[in-house]
Write a protein that holds these residues in place. Structure first.
Motif, short mmCIF file in Angstrom:
data_model
loop_
_atom_site.label_atom_id
_atom_site.label_comp_id
_atom_site.label_asym_id
_atom_site.label_seq_id
_atom_site.Cartn_x
_atom_site.Cartn_y
_atom_site.Cartn_z
N ALA A 149 87.34 -34.19 34.02
CA ALA A 149 87.72 -35.21 33.06
C ALA A 149 88.28 -34.59 31.79
CB ALA A 149 86.52 -36.09 32.72
N VAL A 150 88.97 -35.42 31.01
CA VAL A 150 89.61 -34.91 29.79
C VAL A 150 88.73 -35.05 28.56
CG1 VAL A 150 91.93 -35.33 30.65
CG2 VAL A 150 90.75 -37.16 29.44
N ALA A 151 87.54 -35.62 28.70
CA ALA A 151 86.66 -35.79 27.55
C ALA A 151 86.22 -34.43 27.01
CB ALA A 151 85.44 -36.62 27.95
N VAL A 171 78.95 -28.57 36.19
CA VAL A 171 80.22 -27.85 36.28
C VAL A 171 81.32 -28.74 35.70
CG1 VAL A 171 81.81 -26.64 37.81
CG2 VAL A 171 79.38 -26.77 38.40
N ALA A 172 81.93 -28.26 34.63
CA ALA A 172 83.02 -29.00 33.97
C ALA A 172 84.35 -28.35 34.35
CB ALA A 172 82.84 -28.98 32.46
N MET A 173 85.25 -29.17 34.86
CA MET A 173 86.57 -28.69 35.29
C MET A 173 87.57 -29.07 34.21
SD MET A 173 86.19 -29.67 39.32
CE MET A 173 87.36 -28.41 39.87
N LYS A 174 88.10 -28.03 33.57
CA LYS A 174 88.93 -28.25 32.37
C LYS A 174 90.27 -27.54 32.50
CE LYS A 174 87.02 -29.71 29.00
NZ LYS A 174 86.91 -31.08 28.47
N GLY A 175 91.12 -27.78 31.50
CA GLY A 175 92.39 -27.09 31.41
C GLY A 175 92.26 -25.81 30.61
N PRO A 176 93.36 -25.35 29.99
CA PRO A 176 93.31 -24.13 29.19
C PRO A 176 92.50 -24.35 27.91
CG PRO A 176 95.45 -25.18 28.99
CD PRO A 176 94.72 -25.94 30.05
N GLY A 177 92.05 -23.27 27.29
CA GLY A 177 91.32 -23.36 26.02
C GLY A 177 89.87 -23.74 26.16
N ALA A 178 89.35 -23.70 27.39
CA ALA A 178 87.98 -24.16 27.60
C ALA A 178 86.93 -23.19 27.06
CB ALA A 178 87.75 -24.40 29.09
N SER A 199 82.27 -19.02 32.40
CA SER A 199 83.56 -19.67 32.21
C SER A 199 84.59 -18.85 32.98
CB SER A 199 83.93 -19.71 30.72
OG SER A 199 85.26 -20.15 30.54
N GLN A 200 85.19 -19.48 33.99
CA GLN A 200 86.16 -18.77 34.82
C GLN A 200 87.51 -19.45 34.73
OE1 GLN A 200 85.09 -17.19 38.66
NE2 GLN A 200 82.92 -17.64 38.32
N GLN A 201 88.55 -18.63 34.71
CA GLN A 201 89.91 -19.13 34.58
C GLN A 201 90.67 -18.92 35.89
OE1 GLN A 201 88.40 -17.46 31.80
NE2 GLN A 201 88.12 -19.60 31.20
N PHE A 202 91.48 -19.92 36.23
CA PHE A 202 92.32 -19.87 37.43
C PHE A 202 93.72 -20.32 37.07
CE2 PHE A 202 87.97 -20.69 38.79
CZ PHE A 202 87.79 -19.75 39.80
N MET A 203 94.67 -19.94 37.90
CA MET A 203 96.05 -20.37 37.73
C MET A 203 96.51 -21.06 39.00
SD MET A 203 98.15 -19.99 35.08
CE MET A 203 97.93 -18.39 34.31
N LEU A 204 96.96 -22.30 38.88
CA LEU A 204 97.50 -23.00 40.03
C LEU A 204 98.88 -22.43 40.37
CD1 LEU A 204 96.54 -26.73 39.31
CD2 LEU A 204 95.30 -25.02 40.65
N ASP A 206 101.78 -23.55 40.34
CA ASP A 206 102.88 -23.88 39.42
C ASP A 206 102.71 -23.27 38.04
OD1 ASP A 206 100.87 -25.41 38.30
OD2 ASP A 206 102.06 -27.23 38.15
N GLY A 207 101.65 -22.47 37.87
CA GLY A 207 101.40 -21.81 36.58
C GLY A 207 100.45 -22.55 35.67
N SER A 208 99.97 -23.73 36.09
CA SER A 208 99.02 -24.49 35.28
C SER A 208 97.69 -23.74 35.19
CB SER A 208 98.77 -25.88 35.88
OG SER A 208 99.96 -26.62 35.96
N ALA A 209 97.14 -23.67 33.98
CA ALA A 209 95.87 -22.98 33.76
C ALA A 209 94.71 -23.94 33.99
CB ALA A 209 95.82 -22.42 32.35
N ARG A 210 93.68 -23.44 34.64
CA ARG A 210 92.47 -24.21 34.87
C ARG A 210 91.26 -23.37 34.46
NH1 ARG A 210 95.70 -27.59 35.21
NH2 ARG A 210 96.02 -29.18 36.82
N SER A 211 90.25 -24.03 33.91
CA SER A 211 89.00 -23.37 33.55
C SER A 211 87.85 -24.14 34.18
CB SER A 211 88.81 -23.32 32.04
OG SER A 211 89.85 -22.62 31.42
N ILE A 212 86.88 -23.43 34.68
CA ILE A 212 85.68 -24.05 35.24
C ILE A 212 84.48 -23.50 34.51
CG2 ILE A 212 84.31 -24.47 37.30
CD1 ILE A 212 86.82 -24.25 38.97
N LEU A 213 83.78 -24.39 33.83
CA LEU A 213 82.63 -24.01 33.00
C LEU A 213 81.34 -24.41 33.70
CD1 LEU A 213 84.00 -25.45 29.63
CD2 LEU A 213 84.42 -23.20 30.62
N VAL A 214 80.38 -23.51 33.70
CA VAL A 214 79.10 -23.78 34.35
C VAL A 214 77.99 -23.74 33.31
CG1 VAL A 214 77.46 -23.03 36.12
CG2 VAL A 214 79.92 -22.79 36.52
N CYS A 215 77.21 -24.82 33.24
CA CYS A 215 76.04 -24.91 32.35
C CYS A 215 74.80 -25.04 33.22
CB CYS A 215 76.15 -26.11 31.41
SG CYS A 215 77.57 -26.05 30.31
N ARG A 216 73.88 -24.10 33.09
CA ARG A 216 72.68 -24.09 33.92
C ARG A 216 71.54 -24.85 33.24
NH1 ARG A 216 72.43 -23.24 39.11
NH2 ARG A 216 74.06 -21.65 38.76
#
Length: 237
Positions: A149-151, A171-178, A199-204, A206-216
């Motif tokens: 989500a974008v929140a 697990v929060a699935m975010k864009g860049p800057g996470a 906090s892990q970063q991935f690139m789709l 098409d070059g879009s940046a993705r971040s996946i944040l994990v809170c335990r």
């Protein structure tokens, strides 16, 4: 409808995610239903099949690269919308016990058809997140809660962490800057009984940046949370 099975198999393989032909066929059916229903109700702004593969299916599956999902884990997808990331995760890992929560019944009607057509077993719950986590059968009941989500992260944490049992994760699935967002959310995460784990970063493709944040989750969330949705939005933790 363009057949995208091979495209999905090849795209996922580039990220070391192995999709079988049978799974790819199920994803194809999911995409066809998504685009068919999207003509009746607003499910996605992404309607090009290749983009559905990359920005919905692959994007959802990247979660498995960022956090370990135990065998038979209970997972809740909060504000699931058109079923992302929950349905792709269940197609890839059918052992998951999936709950899809959304505030709009029309979207849940769509998801019921998806599950029926694909033979998937998932619990569908019509509720706002802050209402759902007040239900005794849902609160503290999940190994994983996820939201795509974008929140802002403090808002997502308050919505999602009450669902997670001690030892589980949000697990929060975010864009860049996470990473910066995670640093600014430490107080909220702590208040809600959790700690930032990764906090892990991935690139789709098409070059879009993705971040996946994990809170335990390390302690129970106070009964004060979640607050009413308007209060969460007006004054995030």
């Amino acid at each position: 409808m363009i057949k995208m099975e091979q495209k999905l198999i090849e795209t996922a393989a580039a990220y070391d995610i192995l999709i079988s032909a049978e799974q790819a066929q199920a994803f194809q059916t999911y995409m066809e239903l998504l685009l068919e229903w999207n003509e009746k109700i607003n499910l996605t702004a992404i309607t090009e099949p290749e983009q559905v593969v990359e920005k919905h299916f692959l994007d959802s599956l990247l979660l498995i690269k960022a956090v370990e999902i135990p065998e038979g884990a209970r997972l809740i997808d909060v504000g699931t919308g058109a079923g992302f990331p929950g349905i792709p995760l269940l197609l890839y890992r059918p052992d998951i016990r999936l709950t899809l929560l959304d505030s709009l019944q029309k979207r849940l009607n769509f998801l019921k058809e998806v599950c029926d057509r694909l033979g998937l077993s998932a619990q569908l719950i019509h509720a706002r997140a802050e209402e759902g986590s007040r239900q005794p059968k849902l609160r503290d009941g999940f190994d994983l809660a996820c939201a795509r989500a974008v929140a802002p992260l403090p808002v997502l944490c308050e919505y999602c962490l009450p669902f997670v049992k001690k030892g589980g994760a949000f697990v929060a699935m975010k864009g860049p800057g996470a990473s910066e967002e995670l640093a600014a959310s430490q107080k909220a995460i702590s208040f809600l009984g959790a700690k930032a784990e990764s906090s892990q970063q991935f690139m789709l493709p098409d070059g879009s940046a993705r971040s996946i944040l994990v809170c335990r989750k390390i302690a129970s969330t106070s009964d004060k949370y979640p607050r009413h949705g308007s209060k969460i939005a007006k004054s995030p933790l």
